[in-house]
Design an enzyme around this catalytic site. Structure first.
Site, PDB file in Angstrom:
ATOM      1  N   LEU A 236      10.687 -21.011  -4.213  1.00 23.51           N
ATOM      2  CA  LEU A 236       9.648 -20.130  -3.646  1.00 23.51           C
ATOM      3  C   LEU A 236       8.418 -20.178  -4.545  1.00 23.51           C
ATOM      4  O   LEU A 236       8.552 -20.365  -5.752  1.00 23.51           O
ATOM      5  CB  LEU A 236      10.199 -18.693  -3.627  1.00 23.51           C
TER       6      LEU A 236
ATOM      7  N   ASP B 196       0.843  -1.198   0.000  1.00 22.78           N
ATOM      8  CA  ASP B 196       0.000   0.000   0.000  1.00 22.78           C
ATOM      9  C   ASP B 196       0.880   1.251   0.000  1.00 22.78           C
ATOM     10  O   ASP B 196       1.984   1.239   0.552  1.00 22.78           O
ATOM     11  CB  ASP B 196      -0.903  -0.026   1.248  1.00 22.78           C
TER      12      ASP B 196
ATOM     13  N   SER C  55      -7.289  -5.716  -5.896  1.00 21.69           N
ATOM     14  CA  SER C  55      -8.442  -6.222  -5.149  1.00 21.69           C
ATOM     15  C   SER C  55      -9.713  -6.128  -5.992  1.00 21.69           C
ATOM     16  O   SER C  55      -9.743  -5.432  -7.018  1.00 21.69           O
ATOM     17  CB  SER C  55      -8.625  -5.422  -3.855  1.00 21.69           C
ATOM     18  N   THR C  56     -10.755  -6.821  -5.540  1.00 23.88           N
ATOM     19  CA  THR C  56     -12.044  -6.747  -6.251  1.00 23.88           C
ATOM     20  C   THR C  56     -12.583  -5.311  -6.222  1.00 23.88           C
ATOM     21  O   THR C  56     -13.388  -4.944  -7.064  1.00 23.88           O
ATOM     22  CB  THR C  56     -13.090  -7.704  -5.626  1.00 23.88           C
ATOM     23  N   GLU C  57     -12.108  -4.516  -5.246  1.00 22.25           N
ATOM     24  CA  GLU C  57     -12.573  -3.127  -5.140  1.00 22.25           C
ATOM     25  C   GLU C  57     -11.758  -2.167  -6.016  1.00 22.25           C
ATOM     26  O   GLU C  57     -12.188  -1.050  -6.285  1.00 22.25           O
ATOM     27  CB  GLU C  57     -12.517  -2.639  -3.681  1.00 22.25           C
TER      28      GLU C  57
ATOM     29  N   GLU D 105       0.770 -13.483  12.586  1.00 20.28           N
ATOM     30  CA  GLU D 105       1.278 -12.286  13.268  1.00 20.28           C
ATOM     31  C   GLU D 105       1.191 -11.129  12.280  1.00 20.28           C
ATOM     32  O   GLU D 105       1.337 -11.328  11.074  1.00 20.28           O
ATOM     33  CB  GLU D 105       2.747 -12.494  13.661  1.00 20.28           C
TER      34      GLU D 105
ATOM     35  N   HIS E 237       3.083   3.232  -8.876  1.00 19.78           N
ATOM     36  CA  HIS E 237       2.890   1.804  -9.184  1.00 19.78           C
ATOM     37  C   HIS E 237       4.120   1.245  -9.905  1.00 19.78           C
ATOM     38  O   HIS E 237       4.529   0.114  -9.669  1.00 19.78           O
ATOM     39  CB  HIS E 237       1.645   1.610 -10.056  1.00 19.78           C
TER      40      HIS E 237
ATOM     41  N   ARG F  72      -5.562  -2.079   8.425  1.00 17.54           N
ATOM     42  CA  ARG F  72      -6.794  -2.807   8.064  1.00 17.54           C
ATOM     43  C   ARG F  72      -6.393  -4.020   7.240  1.00 17.54           C
ATOM     44  O   ARG F  72      -5.325  -4.059   6.649  1.00 17.54           O
ATOM     45  CB  ARG F  72      -7.678  -1.990   7.113  1.00 17.54           C
ATOM     46  N   LEU F  73      -7.352  -4.961   7.134  1.00 21.87           N
ATOM     47  CA  LEU F  73      -7.085  -6.154   6.317  1.00 21.87           C
ATOM     48  C   LEU F  73      -7.628  -6.018   4.899  1.00 21.87           C
ATOM     49  O   LEU F  73      -7.213  -6.750   3.999  1.00 21.87           O
ATOM     50  CB  LEU F  73      -7.677  -7.400   6.981  1.00 21.87           C
TER      51      LEU F  73
ATOM     52  N   ARG G  75       0.436   7.670  -2.656  1.00 22.40           N
ATOM     53  CA  ARG G  75       0.967   8.710  -1.765  1.00 22.40           C
ATOM     54  C   ARG G  75       2.459   8.947  -2.017  1.00 22.40           C
ATOM     55  O   ARG G  75       2.944  10.070  -1.968  1.00 22.40           O
ATOM     56  CB  ARG G  75       0.737   8.313  -0.292  1.00 22.40           C
TER      57      ARG G  75
HETATM   58  C1  FPP Z   1      -1.769   0.259  -3.337  1.00 23.46           C
HETATM   59  O1  FPP Z   1      -1.306   1.583  -3.420  1.00 23.46           O
HETATM   60  C2  FPP Z   1      -1.309  -0.509  -4.446  1.00 23.46           C
HETATM   61  C3  FPP Z   1      -2.098  -1.109  -5.396  1.00 23.46           C
HETATM   62  C4  FPP Z   1      -3.554  -1.049  -5.382  1.00 23.46           C
HETATM   63  C5  FPP Z   1      -1.531  -1.859  -6.508  1.00 23.46           C
HETATM   64  C6  FPP Z   1      -0.338  -2.688  -6.196  1.00 23.46           C
HETATM   65  C7  FPP Z   1       0.515  -2.691  -7.391  1.00 23.46           C
HETATM   66  C8  FPP Z   1       1.860  -2.686  -7.384  1.00 23.46           C
HETATM   67  C9  FPP Z   1       2.668  -2.792  -6.174  1.00 23.46           C
HETATM   68  C10 FPP Z   1       2.632  -2.562  -8.640  1.00 23.46           C
HETATM   69  C11 FPP Z   1       2.422  -3.611  -9.649  1.00 23.46           C
HETATM   70  C12 FPP Z   1       2.457  -4.986  -9.130  1.00 23.46           C
HETATM   71  C13 FPP Z   1       3.028  -5.997  -9.767  1.00 23.46           C
HETATM   72  C14 FPP Z   1       2.923  -7.355  -9.214  1.00 23.46           C
HETATM   73  C15 FPP Z   1       3.810  -5.831 -11.001  1.00 23.46           C
HETATM   74  P1  FPP Z   1      -2.368   2.738  -3.573  1.00 23.46           P
HETATM   75  O2  FPP Z   1      -2.470   3.074  -5.017  1.00 23.46           O
HETATM   76  O3  FPP Z   1      -3.656   2.356  -2.914  1.00 23.46           O
HETATM   77  O4  FPP Z   1      -1.657   3.883  -2.788  1.00 23.46           O
HETATM   78  P2  FPP Z   1      -2.355   5.051  -1.943  1.00 23.46           P
HETATM   79  O5  FPP Z   1      -3.128   4.384  -0.841  1.00 23.46           O
HETATM   80  O6  FPP Z   1      -1.193   5.831  -1.449  1.00 23.46           O
HETATM   81  O7  FPP Z   1      -3.216   5.815  -2.896  1.00 23.46           O
END
Ligand code: FPP
Length: 228
Positions: free
Chosen positions: A127, A15, A61-63, A195, A32, A182-183, A19
């Site tokens: 892995l 996450d 996520s689905t959201e 954990e 990203h 949060r989860l 930001r």
């Molecule tokens: C959360 O940050 C991140 C995501 C919803 C996407 C996760 C994607 C990556 C880590 C990059 C691509 C992944 C792979 C496997 C190549 P956010 O956008 O919710 O950040 P914010 O909460 O600061 O807005």
């Protein structure tokens, strides 16, 4: 010497990409992009770790479909490019690629890349990297329950566990980056005795060094699994 916990299955809620980008005056998608590099660094670390066998990462996520179309498209392309460009790395790291989540809504192109990567890496042993894609835990549990019912089997903890998308071991350690605690509908069943660690670090800044420090703390936590 006191007993230390063994880390076999690590799960991470990645996450803070948006930001991270905002703080630097960049567009969210840049976060990203750098986040994908962190995925590679953390996977590399885990593949050389003595005891980690499974790394599950929450990638979409689905959201997340609710985000602007442009950002969703960017994430889809980033994922497709990542899987294609990193195939050599998966092989070098002896890492198998797997997914959890409902892949049905993804484009035929992305589904093909996902299937090809799974097929090419299926004999790798060090892995398993599991990407949660269009994943929601409630959705997974409901789909698993329906599978059990449709086979006319009794619904038990064992039969439900076996019918999940993720037939991997229970999670030992969950990390969420970016300070949120949060989860977010992630692996609710599999996290029952995990954990948890929450770090303020934004995902693009998360490093193998920080992961190592968290693992060190995890090893000394008192895990009771409901006992005393
Ligand atoms: C959360 O940050 C991140 C995501 C919803 C996407 C996760 C994607 C990556 C880590 C990059 C691509 C992944 C792979 C496997 C190549 P956010 O956008 O919710 O950040 P914010 O909460 O600061 O807005």
């Amino acid at each position: 010497m006191s007993k230390t916990n063994t880390l076999r299955h690590l799960a991470i809620i990645m996450d803070g990409n948006g930001r991270w980008a905002k703080k630097r005056g960049k567009v969210r998608t840049q976060g990203h992009k750098v986040g994908a590099e962190t995925v590679r660094a953390i996977t590399t670390y885990c593949s050389t770790h003595e005891t980690i066998k499974t790394l599950t990462l929450y990638a979409f996520s689905t959201e997340n479909w609710k985000r602007p179309k442009m950002e969703v498209n960017f994430l889809m392309k980033l994922l497709n490019d990542y899987l294609k460009n990193e195939l050599d790395t998966y092989m070098e790291l002896d890492t198998r690629f797997e997914t959890v989540g409902d892949l049905a809504p993804f484009s035929p192109k992305l589904k093909k890349t996902i299937e090809k990567t799974k097929e090419a890496t299926k004999h790798n042993k060090k892995l398993v990297q599991v990407l949660a894609l269009n994943y929601g835990s409630r959705d997974e549990i409901v789909r698993a329950a329906n599978r059990v019912i449709s086979r006319d089997e009794p619904l038990t903890e064992e039969s439900l566990s076996a019918a999940l998308d993720s037939p991997y071991s229970d999670i030992d350690l969950l990390i969420r980056t970016s300070g949120e605690q949060r989860l977010s509908n992630f692996l609710l069943w599999q996290l029952s005795y995990s954990e948890m660690f929450f770090t303020e670090t934004l995902w693009p800044d998360f490093s193998p060094q920080e992961l190592e420090e968290i693992i060190e703390q995890f090893q000394h936590r008192d895990r009771k699994f409901g006992g005393i």
